[in-house]
Design a protein around this motif. Structure first.
Motif, short mmCIF file in Angstrom:
data_model
loop_
_atom_site.label_atom_id
_atom_site.label_comp_id
_atom_site.label_asym_id
_atom_site.label_seq_id
_atom_site.Cartn_x
_atom_site.Cartn_y
_atom_site.Cartn_z
N PRO A 22 29.14 -15.23 20.24
CA PRO A 22 28.65 -16.39 21.01
C PRO A 22 27.12 -16.53 21.03
O PRO A 22 26.61 -17.63 21.21
N PHE A 23 26.42 -15.44 20.80
CA PHE A 23 24.96 -15.52 20.80
C PHE A 23 24.43 -16.34 19.62
O PHE A 23 23.32 -16.86 19.69
N LEU A 24 25.21 -16.44 18.56
CA LEU A 24 24.81 -17.32 17.45
C LEU A 24 24.73 -18.76 17.91
O LEU A 24 23.79 -19.49 17.57
N GLU A 33 14.30 -18.46 22.46
CA GLU A 33 14.64 -17.47 23.47
C GLU A 33 14.70 -16.08 22.83
O GLU A 33 15.51 -15.84 21.94
N PRO A 34 13.84 -15.14 23.26
CA PRO A 34 13.78 -13.83 22.61
C PRO A 34 15.07 -13.00 22.77
O PRO A 34 15.43 -12.25 21.87
N PHE A 35 15.77 -13.16 23.88
CA PHE A 35 17.00 -12.40 24.08
C PHE A 35 18.06 -12.81 23.07
O PHE A 35 18.73 -11.95 22.47
N TYR A 36 18.22 -14.11 22.86
CA TYR A 36 19.21 -14.59 21.89
C TYR A 36 18.82 -14.16 20.47
O TYR A 36 19.68 -13.79 19.68
N GLN A 37 17.55 -14.21 20.19
CA GLN A 37 17.09 -13.79 18.86
C GLN A 37 17.37 -12.29 18.65
O GLN A 37 17.81 -11.88 17.58
N ALA A 38 17.15 -11.50 19.67
CA ALA A 38 17.42 -10.06 19.56
C ALA A 38 18.92 -9.79 19.38
O ALA A 38 19.30 -8.92 18.58
N MET A 39 19.75 -10.55 20.07
CA MET A 39 21.20 -10.36 19.93
C MET A 39 21.68 -10.79 18.54
O MET A 39 22.58 -10.16 17.98
N GLN A 41 19.86 -10.62 15.81
CA GLN A 41 19.42 -9.56 14.92
C GLN A 41 20.32 -8.33 15.05
O GLN A 41 20.66 -7.69 14.04
N LEU A 42 20.75 -8.02 16.26
CA LEU A 42 21.69 -6.93 16.46
C LEU A 42 23.02 -7.23 15.78
O LEU A 42 23.64 -6.36 15.16
N MET A 43 23.45 -8.49 15.84
CA MET A 43 24.70 -8.87 15.19
C MET A 43 24.58 -8.76 13.67
O MET A 43 25.54 -8.35 13.00
N MET A 44 23.43 -9.12 13.13
CA MET A 44 23.24 -8.97 11.70
C MET A 44 23.31 -7.50 11.30
O MET A 44 23.92 -7.15 10.29
N PHE A 45 22.70 -6.65 12.09
CA PHE A 45 22.72 -5.21 11.80
C PHE A 45 24.14 -4.64 11.91
O PHE A 45 24.59 -3.91 11.03
N THR A 46 24.85 -4.98 12.99
CA THR A 46 26.21 -4.46 13.14
C THR A 46 27.16 -5.09 12.12
O THR A 46 28.13 -4.44 11.72
N GLY A 47 26.87 -6.30 11.67
CA GLY A 47 27.68 -6.89 10.60
C GLY A 47 27.52 -6.14 9.30
O GLY A 47 28.50 -5.90 8.58
N ALA A 48 26.29 -5.75 8.99
CA ALA A 48 26.05 -4.95 7.79
C ALA A 48 26.71 -3.58 7.92
O ALA A 48 27.30 -3.06 6.97
N MET A 49 26.64 -3.00 9.11
CA MET A 49 27.29 -1.70 9.32
C MET A 49 28.82 -1.83 9.27
O MET A 49 29.51 -0.91 8.82
N PHE A 50 29.36 -2.97 9.72
CA PHE A 50 30.80 -3.20 9.60
C PHE A 50 31.21 -3.24 8.13
O PHE A 50 32.21 -2.63 7.73
N LEU A 51 30.43 -3.95 7.34
CA LEU A 51 30.71 -4.02 5.90
C LEU A 51 30.59 -2.63 5.28
O LEU A 51 31.39 -2.25 4.42
#
Length: 154
Positions: A22-24, A33-39, A41-51
């Motif tokens: 939902p943060f996307l 909004e810096p909080f949404y941007q951080a989330m 970025q965290l989603m991109m990182f966890t998506g790469a780790m999921f892959l």
């Protein structure tokens, strides 16, 4: 046991990605909004780790299947995928950390601005290759499973 550990790792990262999804939408509505941007970025990182963690799951799954050619192909492509995802993630983390430095020589600052402009596209394309290979492996594994289930009953 090894299969379940690999599956649990991938499942946890998948649930984290679903929770961050939902943060996307919110980041799209309020990109400053810096909080949404951080989330995101965290989603991109966890998506790469999921892959990264999905590839051992595929390798363990094919170890249980009777098709030797699929096992060899999966071993080869999962190794390539993991290296590509790891290199891309390390470069993204290095880019993020270098972006935190305030003062740079002019040449280095120019190079960093160029990477900043083109970095998102570079990261996108460098992650699309392992994603496409992983999806192709999933499709082949599905076909082998379906053929072994429905052709075995004949």
């Amino acid at each position: 046991r090894i299969w379940l550990i690999a599956l649990d790792r991938a499942t946890i990262l998948g649930v984290v990605n679903v929770g961050l999804a939902p943060f996307l939408y919110w980041w799209n509505k309020l990109p400053s909004e810096p909080f949404y941007q951080a989330m995101v970025q965290l989603m991109m990182f966890t998506g790469a780790m999921f892959l990264f963690s999905l590839n051992p799951v595929l390798r363990r799954l094919t170890a249980m299947l009777p098709d030797e050619a699929l096992r060899a192909e999966t071993r080869f492509f999962t190794t390539i995928n993991r290296y590509l995802v790891l290199v891309t993630t390390l470069l993204a983390v290095a880019h993020f950390m270098l972006g935190q430095v305030q003062t740079w020589p002019e040449g280095a600052a120019r190079l960093l601005r160029l990477v900043e402009q083109r970095g998102l596209w570079l990261a996108l394309f460098s992650l699309l290759l392992p994603l496409a290979m992983t999806m192709a492996l999933i499709w082949k594994i599905k076909e082998v499973i379906l053929s072994s289930v429905f052709e075995a009953s004949r």
